[in-house]
Write a protein that holds these residues in place. Structure first.
Motif, short mmCIF file in Angstrom:
data_model
loop_
_atom_site.label_atom_id
_atom_site.label_comp_id
_atom_site.label_asym_id
_atom_site.label_seq_id
_atom_site.Cartn_x
_atom_site.Cartn_y
_atom_site.Cartn_z
N ASP A 127 30.72 29.91 42.26
CA ASP A 127 29.86 29.45 43.36
C ASP A 127 29.30 30.61 44.16
OD1 ASP A 127 30.34 26.85 42.61
OD2 ASP A 127 31.87 26.47 44.15
N GLN A 128 30.12 31.67 44.36
CA GLN A 128 29.65 32.83 45.10
C GLN A 128 28.56 33.56 44.33
OE1 GLN A 128 32.77 35.51 46.37
NE2 GLN A 128 31.35 36.95 47.33
N LEU A 129 28.72 33.66 43.02
CA LEU A 129 27.67 34.28 42.21
C LEU A 129 26.39 33.46 42.27
CD1 LEU A 129 29.64 35.48 39.06
CD2 LEU A 129 28.40 36.93 40.68
N ARG A 130 26.54 32.16 42.26
CA ARG A 130 25.34 31.30 42.32
C ARG A 130 24.61 31.49 43.64
NH1 ARG A 130 27.34 27.13 40.34
NH2 ARG A 130 26.24 27.20 38.35
N ALA A 131 25.36 31.70 44.70
CA ALA A 131 24.74 31.82 46.02
C ALA A 131 24.27 33.24 46.31
CB ALA A 131 25.73 31.38 47.10
N GLU A 132 25.00 34.25 45.83
CA GLU A 132 24.74 35.62 46.26
C GLU A 132 24.42 36.61 45.14
OE1 GLU A 132 28.01 37.06 48.60
OE2 GLU A 132 28.44 35.05 49.40
N GLY A 133 24.72 36.26 43.88
CA GLY A 133 24.68 37.22 42.77
C GLY A 133 23.34 37.88 42.57
N PRO A 134 23.34 38.97 41.76
CA PRO A 134 24.42 39.60 41.00
C PRO A 134 25.38 40.40 41.91
CG PRO A 134 22.26 40.12 40.07
CD PRO A 134 22.03 39.56 41.43
N LEU A 135 26.68 40.43 41.53
CA LEU A 135 27.70 41.06 42.35
C LEU A 135 28.72 41.79 41.48
CD1 LEU A 135 28.48 38.06 44.75
CD2 LEU A 135 27.08 40.06 45.30
N THR A 136 29.33 42.83 42.06
CA THR A 136 30.47 43.47 41.40
C THR A 136 31.75 42.72 41.78
OG1 THR A 136 30.94 44.96 43.25
CG2 THR A 136 29.33 45.71 41.61
N ALA A 137 32.84 43.05 41.10
CA ALA A 137 34.13 42.42 41.43
C ALA A 137 34.53 42.77 42.86
CB ALA A 137 35.20 42.87 40.45
N THR A 138 34.22 43.99 43.29
CA THR A 138 34.52 44.38 44.67
C THR A 138 33.80 43.48 45.65
OG1 THR A 138 34.85 46.67 43.99
CG2 THR A 138 34.42 46.28 46.34
N GLU A 139 32.54 43.20 45.36
CA GLU A 139 31.75 42.34 46.25
C GLU A 139 32.17 40.88 46.18
OE1 GLU A 139 27.61 44.96 46.04
OE2 GLU A 139 28.07 43.49 44.48
N LEU A 140 32.87 40.53 45.11
CA LEU A 140 33.38 39.16 44.98
C LEU A 140 34.71 38.97 45.68
CD1 LEU A 140 32.48 38.51 41.24
CD2 LEU A 140 31.68 37.13 43.18
N GLY A 141 35.25 40.03 46.26
CA GLY A 141 36.51 39.89 46.98
C GLY A 141 37.53 40.95 46.65
N GLY A 142 37.13 41.95 45.84
CA GLY A 142 38.05 43.03 45.51
C GLY A 142 38.45 42.97 44.05
N ALA A 143 38.47 44.14 43.40
CA ALA A 143 38.80 44.18 41.97
C ALA A 143 40.28 44.31 41.71
CB ALA A 143 38.06 45.34 41.31
N LYS A 144 41.04 44.91 42.65
CA LYS A 144 42.46 45.18 42.41
C LYS A 144 43.31 44.72 43.59
CE LYS A 144 43.57 49.17 40.70
NZ LYS A 144 43.67 50.64 40.50
N ASN A 145 44.61 44.55 43.31
CA ASN A 145 45.56 44.18 44.35
C ASN A 145 46.23 45.38 44.99
OD1 ASN A 145 45.27 41.37 44.20
ND2 ASN A 145 46.59 41.26 42.40
#
Length: 406
Positions: A127-145
């Protein structure tokens, strides 16, 4: 009446393979990097960057000093390609999207995964990609823990799974991070389907691998797109490839069977390979040589990527690049950069003293061209094997620089 397969000498097979890979004969320079990608069907990506990243080195080996920014634009601008799992993580022509329906279906049918995924995260990422994309994993909420490199965040796990399923596409690399978008936006409507059944996908991928390799064993064909040998066996007879024999390719003891059967692109057999050979350094991930068994069979050259070998056990170096010249693999060099200097940490030549000495001009030519391509103004040689070729190589480098810049 059964017709005996066409018979090729080992030398004919080697030349066919070189031409099929775009390293013998005239290259279509007008088609540029995209033409190389369409012809080969895929170009492998890798994180290691010494002279340049492998996906840059591969078109360079075929086209010469094409601008590095032009390489990136050719891959990622205009929606002409996408990244997916083929031989490994690869750039693929967008026209091949339908051919990987079999792999997307297999991922969707998979029941267990290394990473768990909390309920709702997958849909939130989509849903976030549909609303805001294209995005990196960082922009989607972070790539790592925050742990080791494989300690992915839930967002990263979700978007990678969506990529495998085909709901999401990697449309470019930005600072080596994948940039994701919805497939429905990134893939042209005419290609956005999973209409091909598994057999059709496999048949067309085997045919594409055969065209890119020229002549190949059944195992070679499987390795090109990481298919199972049984999958190749099930479709190869209907792929349009023709069975051939190659002197010296059959395993000891007799007739080639199963994974050792040899197939050729019929167009590769229509004319003898002729033309100019490239003199160049090859990425270890170049599709001409990425298969160690095939490389040894065709070129009599044993090569191993030593980047993951402990330093004390390395023979040739961290990222030793084979030297191709005259259609032969003549040696290898482990390169590095120090400011405006390209450093040959170890230049190693194949064969006995006479053969090695004859390869020195080709090594010098390849090093000078590579230096020019990456903007280096000098080449320094730290070590050669055999040692007595150190001074002759430096002499040839000086001559090659004078010829290149006069």
């Amino acid at each position: 009446m059964t017709v005996a397969p066409a018979r090729l000498t080992a030398d004919e097979a080697r030349r066919i393979a070189l031409r099929a890979q775009g390293l013998l004969g005239a290259v279509d320079r007008r088609a540029g990097v995209r033409g190389v990608l369409r012809h080969l069907g895929q170009i492998q990506l890798d994180t290691i960057s010494v002279l340049a990243r492998s996906h840059e080195l591969l078109p360079y080996a075929r086209l010469g000093a094409v601008g590095r920014q032009a390489v990136e634009e050719a891959y990622w601008s205009g929606g002409s390609s996408f990244e997916y799992w083929s031989h490994a993580a690869c750039v693929l022509p967008i026209e091949e999207w339908p051919l990987f329906a079999f792999r997307r279906r297999a991922f969707r049918a998979r029941e267990s995964w290394y990473h768990g995924l909390p309920e709702g995260v997958y849909q939130r990422v989509v849903d976030q990609l549909r609303a805001e994309g294209p995005l990196t994993a960082t922009e989607l909420g972070g790539a790592k823990n925050g742990g080791p490199w494989w300690d992915w965040s839930d967002a990263k796990v979700a978007v990678e799974r969506a990529l495998m399923f085909g709901e999401v596409v990697c449309v470019e690399r930005r600072g080596w991070k994948r940039v994701y978008d919805l497939a429905e936006r990134a893939v042209p409507d005419a290609l956005l389907h999973d209409d091909l059944d598994d057999a059709a996908c496999l048949r067309r991928l085997v045919a594409q691998a055969g065209a890119a390799l020229g002549v190949a064993t059944q195992a070679d064909l499987a390795d090109y797109h990481r298919l199972k040998t049984a999958q190749v066996a099930s479709v190869v007879a209907d792929s349009g490839l023709v069975e051939v024999t190659v002197d010296g390719w059959a395993p000891a003891g007799g007739r080639a069977e199963g994974r050792h059967r040899v197939w050729a692109d019929p167009r590769a057999l229509e004319s003898a390979p002729r033309g100019r050979h490239r003199t160049t350094l090859l990425s270890p991930f170049d599709s001409l040589i990425w298969d160690r068994a095939r490389t040894e069979r065709i070129f009599g050259f044993v090569h191993r990527l030593e980047a993951y070998v402990p330093r004390p056990r390395r023979v040739y170096g961290y990222f030793a690049m084979p030297l191709l010249s005259g259609g032969r693999l003549l040696g290898r060099v482990d390169p590095a950069r120090e400011g405006a200097t390209l450093v040959a940490r170890h230049a190693a030549f194949e064969g006995g003293p006479e053969r090695a000495a004859k390869s020195v001009p080709a090594m010098a030519e390849a090093l000078v061209e590579a230096a020019s391509w990456v903007g280096a103004e000098a080449v320094r040689v730290e070590r050669t094997t055999p040692e007595e070729l150190h001074v002759p190589l430096e002499r040839e480098l000086a001559a090659a620089f004078r010829a290149a810049y006069r």
